[in-house]
Design a protein around this motif. Structure first.
Motif, PDB file in Angstrom:
ATOM      1  N   LEU A  47      29.858  37.501  41.951  1.00  0.00           N
ATOM      2  CA  LEU A  47      30.400  38.819  42.229  1.00  0.00           C
ATOM      3  C   LEU A  47      31.899  38.723  42.480  1.00  0.00           C
ATOM      4  CD1 LEU A  47      29.913  41.877  42.943  1.00  0.00           C
ATOM      5  CD2 LEU A  47      29.867  41.097  45.337  1.00  0.00           C
ATOM      6  N   VAL A  48      32.633  39.611  41.836  1.00  0.00           N
ATOM      7  CA  VAL A  48      34.062  39.737  42.113  1.00  0.00           C
ATOM      8  C   VAL A  48      34.286  40.893  43.074  1.00  0.00           C
ATOM      9  CG1 VAL A  48      36.334  40.177  41.129  1.00  0.00           C
ATOM     10  CG2 VAL A  48      34.664  38.799  39.858  1.00  0.00           C
ATOM     11  N   ALA A  49      33.761  42.063  42.697  1.00  0.00           N
ATOM     12  CA  ALA A  49      33.940  43.247  43.538  1.00  0.00           C
ATOM     13  C   ALA A  49      32.916  44.298  43.157  1.00  0.00           C
ATOM     14  CB  ALA A  49      35.346  43.818  43.379  1.00  0.00           C
ATOM     15  N   ALA A  50      32.574  45.137  44.111  1.00  0.00           N
ATOM     16  CA  ALA A  50      31.637  46.224  43.858  1.00  0.00           C
ATOM     17  C   ALA A  50      32.077  47.448  44.642  1.00  0.00           C
ATOM     18  CB  ALA A  50      30.222  45.820  44.245  1.00  0.00           C
ATOM     19  N   VAL A  51      31.712  48.615  44.127  1.00  0.00           N
ATOM     20  CA  VAL A  51      32.089  49.870  44.780  1.00  0.00           C
ATOM     21  C   VAL A  51      30.916  50.834  44.730  1.00  0.00           C
ATOM     22  CG1 VAL A  51      33.118  50.773  42.640  1.00  0.00           C
ATOM     23  CG2 VAL A  51      33.825  51.710  44.860  1.00  0.00           C
ATOM     24  N   GLY A  52      30.705  51.537  45.839  1.00  0.00           N
ATOM     25  CA  GLY A  52      29.641  52.511  45.897  1.00  0.00           C
ATOM     26  C   GLY A  52      29.969  53.773  45.126  1.00  0.00           C
ATOM     27  N   TRP A  53      29.003  54.697  45.095  1.00  0.00           N
ATOM     28  CA  TRP A  53      29.137  55.863  44.238  1.00  0.00           C
ATOM     29  C   TRP A  53      30.325  56.733  44.628  1.00  0.00           C
ATOM     30  CZ3 TRP A  53      28.681  60.937  45.990  1.00  0.00           C
ATOM     31  CH2 TRP A  53      28.282  61.064  47.321  1.00  0.00           C
ATOM     32  N   ALA A  54      30.672  56.800  45.895  1.00  0.00           N
ATOM     33  CA  ALA A  54      31.754  57.674  46.329  1.00  0.00           C
ATOM     34  C   ALA A  54      33.122  57.006  46.272  1.00  0.00           C
ATOM     35  CB  ALA A  54      31.497  58.186  47.739  1.00  0.00           C
ATOM     36  N   GLY A  55      33.146  55.712  46.075  1.00  0.00           N
ATOM     37  CA  GLY A  55      34.414  55.008  45.954  1.00  0.00           C
ATOM     38  C   GLY A  55      34.997  54.493  47.247  1.00  0.00           C
ATOM     39  N   ASP A  56      34.405  54.820  48.381  1.00  0.00           N
ATOM     40  CA  ASP A  56      34.978  54.432  49.659  1.00  0.00           C
ATOM     41  C   ASP A  56      34.259  53.257  50.301  1.00  0.00           C
ATOM     42  OD1 ASP A  56      33.418  57.040  51.715  1.00  0.00           O
ATOM     43  OD2 ASP A  56      32.644  55.797  50.098  1.00  0.00           O
ATOM     44  N   ASN A  57      33.270  52.732  49.653  1.00  0.00           N
ATOM     45  CA  ASN A  57      32.504  51.592  50.158  1.00  0.00           C
ATOM     46  C   ASN A  57      32.646  50.467  49.155  1.00  0.00           C
ATOM     47  OD1 ASN A  57      30.722  49.849  51.344  1.00  0.00           O
ATOM     48  ND2 ASN A  57      28.997  51.253  51.373  1.00  0.00           N
ATOM     49  N   THR A  58      33.329  49.410  49.545  1.00  0.00           N
ATOM     50  CA  THR A  58      33.599  48.320  48.613  1.00  0.00           C
ATOM     51  C   THR A  58      33.138  46.987  49.180  1.00  0.00           C
ATOM     52  OG1 THR A  58      35.843  48.039  49.493  1.00  0.00           O
ATOM     53  CG2 THR A  58      35.585  49.471  47.565  1.00  0.00           C
ATOM     54  N   LYS A  59      32.964  46.055  48.269  1.00  0.00           N
ATOM     55  CA  LYS A  59      32.540  44.700  48.642  1.00  0.00           C
ATOM     56  C   LYS A  59      33.267  43.741  47.714  1.00  0.00           C
ATOM     57  CE  LYS A  59      28.330  41.875  49.028  1.00  0.00           C
ATOM     58  NZ  LYS A  59      28.440  41.662  50.495  1.00  0.00           N
ATOM     59  N   TYR A  60      33.784  42.639  48.256  1.00  0.00           N
ATOM     60  CA  TYR A  60      34.536  41.663  47.474  1.00  0.00           C
ATOM     61  C   TYR A  60      34.001  40.258  47.673  1.00  0.00           C
ATOM     62  CZ  TYR A  60      38.049  45.310  46.804  1.00  0.00           C
ATOM     63  OH  TYR A  60      38.695  46.467  46.452  1.00  0.00           O
ATOM     64  N   GLY A  61      34.122  39.472  46.612  1.00  0.00           N
ATOM     65  CA  GLY A  61      33.844  38.064  46.751  1.00  0.00           C
ATOM     66  C   GLY A  61      34.921  37.410  47.609  1.00  0.00           C
ATOM     67  N   ARG A  67      43.468  39.998  47.130  1.00  0.00           N
ATOM     68  CA  ARG A  67      44.206  39.881  45.855  1.00  0.00           C
ATOM     69  C   ARG A  67      43.738  40.903  44.826  1.00  0.00           C
ATOM     70  NH1 ARG A  67      43.720  35.389  42.838  1.00  0.00           N
ATOM     71  NH2 ARG A  67      41.605  34.894  43.584  1.00  0.00           N
ATOM     72  N   PHE A  68      42.457  41.229  44.824  1.00  0.00           N
ATOM     73  CA  PHE A  68      41.880  42.140  43.833  1.00  0.00           C
ATOM     74  C   PHE A  68      41.490  43.454  44.513  1.00  0.00           C
ATOM     75  CE2 PHE A  68      40.007  38.740  40.727  1.00  0.00           C
ATOM     76  CZ  PHE A  68      41.243  38.117  40.675  1.00  0.00           C
ATOM     77  N   THR A  69      41.557  44.529  43.737  1.00  0.00           N
ATOM     78  CA  THR A  69      41.159  45.839  44.243  1.00  0.00           C
ATOM     79  C   THR A  69      40.321  46.550  43.197  1.00  0.00           C
ATOM     80  OG1 THR A  69      43.217  46.027  45.526  1.00  0.00           O
ATOM     81  CG2 THR A  69      41.956  48.038  45.158  1.00  0.00           C
ATOM     82  N   ILE A  70      39.155  47.015  43.615  1.00  0.00           N
ATOM     83  CA  ILE A  70      38.288  47.785  42.732  1.00  0.00           C
ATOM     84  C   ILE A  70      38.439  49.264  43.070  1.00  0.00           C
ATOM     85  CG2 ILE A  70      36.262  47.617  44.252  1.00  0.00           C
ATOM     86  CD1 ILE A  70      34.532  47.421  41.693  1.00  0.00           C
ATOM     87  N   ALA A  71      38.400  50.090  42.022  1.00  0.00           N
ATOM     88  CA  ALA A  71      38.499  51.533  42.213  1.00  0.00           C
ATOM     89  C   ALA A  71      37.713  52.224  41.112  1.00  0.00           C
ATOM     90  CB  ALA A  71      39.957  51.985  42.189  1.00  0.00           C
ATOM     91  N   ARG A  72      37.237  53.416  41.405  1.00  0.00           N
ATOM     92  CA  ARG A  72      36.503  54.167  40.398  1.00  0.00           C
ATOM     93  C   ARG A  72      37.041  55.596  40.324  1.00  0.00           C
ATOM     94  NH1 ARG A  72      30.452  54.056  41.782  1.00  0.00           N
ATOM     95  NH2 ARG A  72      30.300  55.546  40.047  1.00  0.00           N
ATOM     96  N   ASP A  73      36.888  56.186  39.144  1.00  0.00           N
ATOM     97  CA  ASP A  73      37.263  57.581  38.934  1.00  0.00           C
ATOM     98  C   ASP A  73      36.040  58.284  38.354  1.00  0.00           C
ATOM     99  OD1 ASP A  73      38.232  60.030  38.072  1.00  0.00           O
ATOM    100  OD2 ASP A  73      40.174  59.226  37.510  1.00  0.00           O
ATOM    101  N   LEU A  81      39.691  47.185  37.915  1.00  0.00           N
ATOM    102  CA  LEU A  81      39.875  46.021  38.779  1.00  0.00           C
ATOM    103  C   LEU A  81      41.323  45.597  38.650  1.00  0.00           C
ATOM    104  CD1 LEU A  81      38.406  43.955  40.652  1.00  0.00           C
ATOM    105  CD2 LEU A  81      38.277  42.467  38.634  1.00  0.00           C
ATOM    106  N   GLN A  82      42.087  45.830  39.691  1.00  0.00           N
ATOM    107  CA  GLN A  82      43.469  45.381  39.737  1.00  0.00           C
ATOM    108  C   GLN A  82      43.486  43.972  40.302  1.00  0.00           C
ATOM    109  OE1 GLN A  82      46.369  46.918  38.647  1.00  0.00           O
ATOM    110  NE2 GLN A  82      47.310  44.947  39.119  1.00  0.00           N
ATOM    111  N   MET A  83      44.021  43.038  39.527  1.00  0.00           N
ATOM    112  CA  MET A  83      44.022  41.631  39.918  1.00  0.00           C
ATOM    113  C   MET A  83      45.460  41.167  40.084  1.00  0.00           C
ATOM    114  SD  MET A  83      41.004  40.160  37.435  1.00  0.00           S
ATOM    115  CE  MET A  83      41.955  40.367  35.951  1.00  0.00           C
ATOM    116  N   ASN A  84      45.808  40.810  41.305  1.00  0.00           N
ATOM    117  CA  ASN A  84      47.159  40.331  41.609  1.00  0.00           C
ATOM    118  C   ASN A  84      47.111  38.873  42.066  1.00  0.00           C
ATOM    119  OD1 ASN A  84      48.158  42.953  41.127  1.00  0.00           O
ATOM    120  ND2 ASN A  84      47.830  43.547  43.263  1.00  0.00           N
TER     121      ASN A  84
END
Length: 124
Positions: A47-61, A67-73, A81-84
């Motif tokens: 797992l790298v990252a996961a996001v719930g249906w509303a976008g405000d609940n996230t989980k990262y490896g 360094r990484f940010t997951i977002a949904r629209d 997945l923004q990877m820095n």
């Protein structure tokens, strides 16, 4: 059925950034948790990252936290997945996945739909 198509992979130098996108079609996108996974040669999928249906609940490896940010629209049926600060050990095929749970989980069995993957290569 849901179809997932990833884009944005490529070759980048260590310390650089990449932005992956996943476009979904088919089933009702907002009803699904979305996630990014990766698999390097000879290693298990993680797992790298996961996001719930509303976008405000996230989980990262652990290896990508900070360094990484997951977002949904949900209006565009996309997840990014923004990877820095990329490192050579981030090199892998990255997969987008969708599951029926509303909350993000770290279990691959919780995700029913998978994309074909996009290659990310980080050179040292």
């Amino acid at each position: 059925q849901m179809r997932l198509v990833e884009s944005g992979g490529g070759l980048v130098q260590a310390g650089g950034s990449l932005r992956l996108s996943c476009a979904a079609s088919g089933e009702h996108f907002p009803s699904h948790a979305m996630s990014w996974w990766r698999q390097a040669p000879g290693k298990e999928r993680e797992l790298v990252a996961a996001v719930g249906w509303a976008g405000d609940n996230t989980k990262y490896g652990d290896s990508v936290k900070g360094r990484f940010t997951i977002a949904r629209d949900n209006t565009k049926n996309t997840v990014t997945l923004q990877m820095n600060s990329l490192k050579p050990e981030d090199t892998a095929v990255y997969y987008c996945a969708a599951g029926p749970a509303h909350c993000p989980t770290g279990y691959s069995s919780h995700y029913d739909y998978w994309g074909q993957g996009t290659q990310v290569t980080v050179s040292s």
